[in-house]
Design a protein around this motif. Structure first.
Motif, mmCIF file in Angstrom:
data_model
loop_
_atom_site.group_PDB
_atom_site.id
_atom_site.type_symbol
_atom_site.label_atom_id
_atom_site.label_comp_id
_atom_site.label_asym_id
_atom_site.label_seq_id
_atom_site.Cartn_x
_atom_site.Cartn_y
_atom_site.Cartn_z
ATOM 1 N N ARG A 1 14.496 65.747 70.298
ATOM 2 C CA ARG A 1 15.258 64.640 69.706
ATOM 3 C C ARG A 1 14.667 64.213 68.364
ATOM 4 N N ASP A 2 13.355 64.164 68.272
ATOM 5 C CA ASP A 2 12.704 63.792 67.018
ATOM 6 C C ASP A 2 13.055 64.773 65.911
ATOM 7 N N PHE A 3 13.021 66.061 66.219
ATOM 8 C CA PHE A 3 13.312 67.082 65.212
ATOM 9 C C PHE A 3 14.798 67.121 64.853
ATOM 10 N N TYR A 4 15.656 67.307 65.854
ATOM 11 C CA TYR A 4 17.080 67.513 65.578
ATOM 12 C C TYR A 4 17.797 66.229 65.154
ATOM 13 N N CYS A 5 17.486 65.119 65.789
ATOM 14 C CA CYS A 5 18.164 63.858 65.453
ATOM 15 C C CYS A 5 17.416 63.102 64.358
ATOM 16 N N GLY A 6 16.116 62.991 64.482
ATOM 17 C CA GLY A 6 15.338 62.263 63.490
ATOM 18 C C GLY A 6 15.209 62.991 62.169
ATOM 19 N N PHE A 7 14.730 64.229 62.197
ATOM 20 C CA PHE A 7 14.483 64.982 60.969
ATOM 21 C C PHE A 7 15.753 65.601 60.385
ATOM 22 N N LEU A 8 16.513 66.326 61.191
ATOM 23 C CA LEU A 8 17.700 67.018 60.668
ATOM 24 C C LEU A 8 18.939 66.133 60.581
ATOM 25 N N GLY A 9 18.921 64.971 61.205
ATOM 26 C CA GLY A 9 20.042 64.044 61.088
ATOM 27 C C GLY A 9 21.223 64.335 61.992
ATOM 28 N N PHE A 10 21.033 65.117 63.056
ATOM 29 C CA PHE A 10 22.101 65.376 64.008
ATOM 30 C C PHE A 10 22.291 64.159 64.902
ATOM 31 N N SER A 11 23.454 64.058 65.501
ATOM 32 C CA SER A 11 23.740 63.019 66.488
ATOM 33 C C SER A 11 23.725 63.650 67.869
ATOM 34 N N PRO A 12 23.182 62.934 68.858
ATOM 35 C CA PRO A 12 23.205 63.489 70.211
ATOM 36 C C PRO A 12 24.618 63.490 70.769
ATOM 37 N N ALA B 1 17.218 67.824 49.810
ATOM 38 C CA ALA B 1 16.666 66.563 49.291
ATOM 39 C C ALA B 1 16.548 65.527 50.407
ATOM 40 N N GLU B 2 17.525 65.483 51.279
ATOM 41 C CA GLU B 2 17.493 64.555 52.412
ATOM 42 C C GLU B 2 16.295 64.857 53.319
ATOM 43 N N LEU B 3 16.087 66.131 53.628
ATOM 44 C CA LEU B 3 14.969 66.515 54.503
ATOM 45 C C LEU B 3 13.618 66.201 53.866
ATOM 46 N N ILE B 4 13.483 66.512 52.587
ATOM 47 C CA ILE B 4 12.222 66.256 51.890
ATOM 48 C C ILE B 4 11.949 64.752 51.816
ATOM 49 N N GLY B 5 13.007 63.958 51.765
ATOM 50 C CA GLY B 5 12.861 62.505 51.700
ATOM 51 C C GLY B 5 12.439 61.854 53.003
ATOM 52 N N ARG B 6 12.491 62.604 54.088
ATOM 53 C CA ARG B 6 12.084 62.053 55.387
ATOM 54 C C ARG B 6 10.593 62.260 55.593
ATOM 55 N N ASP B 7 10.000 61.364 56.311
ATOM 56 C CA ASP B 7 8.569 61.459 56.604
ATOM 57 C C ASP B 7 8.386 62.246 57.900
ATOM 58 N N TYR B 8 8.508 63.567 57.803
ATOM 59 C CA TYR B 8 8.341 64.440 58.962
ATOM 60 C C TYR B 8 7.199 65.392 58.643
ATOM 61 N N PRO B 9 6.046 65.194 59.253
ATOM 62 C CA PRO B 9 4.839 65.913 58.827
ATOM 63 C C PRO B 9 4.814 67.402 59.152
ATOM 64 N N ASN B 10 5.655 67.877 60.072
ATOM 65 C CA ASN B 10 5.550 69.266 60.520
ATOM 66 C C ASN B 10 6.493 70.229 59.808
ATOM 67 N N GLU C 1 15.181 76.860 55.115
ATOM 68 C CA GLU C 1 14.821 77.298 56.466
ATOM 69 C C GLU C 1 13.861 76.307 57.088
ATOM 70 N N VAL C 2 14.160 75.904 58.320
ATOM 71 C CA VAL C 2 13.271 75.028 59.084
ATOM 72 C C VAL C 2 12.940 75.716 60.402
ATOM 73 N N ILE C 3 11.805 75.353 60.953
ATOM 74 C CA ILE C 3 11.386 75.880 62.251
ATOM 75 C C ILE C 3 11.196 74.692 63.183
ATOM 76 N N ASP C 4 11.887 74.729 64.318
ATOM 77 C CA ASP C 4 11.789 73.608 65.252
ATOM 78 C C ASP C 4 10.476 73.671 66.037
#
Length: 120
Positions: free
Chosen positions: A20-31, A81-90, A105-108
């Motif tokens: 949930r943190d990766f897909y919803c928080g970082f990538l901006g998907f909705s559950p 730009a949206e992804l880089i603007g998020r504070d996601y350390p991994n 490219e992102v790796i979950d």
């Protein structure tokens, strides 16, 4: 008449919180929907964004960890730009110009690769 409407990749996951943190928080998907056969059973759930649906499964036989999904899209520079603007350390993905298009490219957390590509 035969008609195919959509392909929905199923990706292996091992931890609901990390997924949930990766897909919803970082990538901006909705559950979307979620399903367990009983409390404590593995989770199968959907995430969705801008018409793209992904299914994430904790079930052993549903998918292979380390899979790759290629997603054709428009607006890849804005997405980057949206992804880089998020504070996601991994994950600090780059924006690459490749012979087949511009790609992020992102790796979950489970080793699955998602390649978001704009092909003009």
């Amino acid at each position: 008449m035969i008609a195919f409407h959509a392909a929905i990749p199923v990706l292996r996951s091992f931890d609901e919180g990390k997924a949930r943190d990766f897909y919803c928080g970082f990538l901006g998907f909705s559950p979307g929907f979620q399903h367990r056969f009983h409390p404590g059973a593995p989770l199968y759930f959907e995430v969705e964004r801008a018409g793209l649906k992904l299914h994430l499964s904790e079930h052993h036989g549903d998918a292979t960890p380390g899979s790759t999904v290629f997603v054709q899209m428009s607006g890849v520079a804005e997405f980057h730009a949206e992804l880089i603007g998020r504070d996601y350390p991994n994950n600090r993905p780059g924006l690459e110009d490749l012979p087949w298009g511009r790609q992020v490219e992102v790796i979950d957390p489970f080793g699955n690769r998602l390649r978001f590509c704009q092909q003009d």
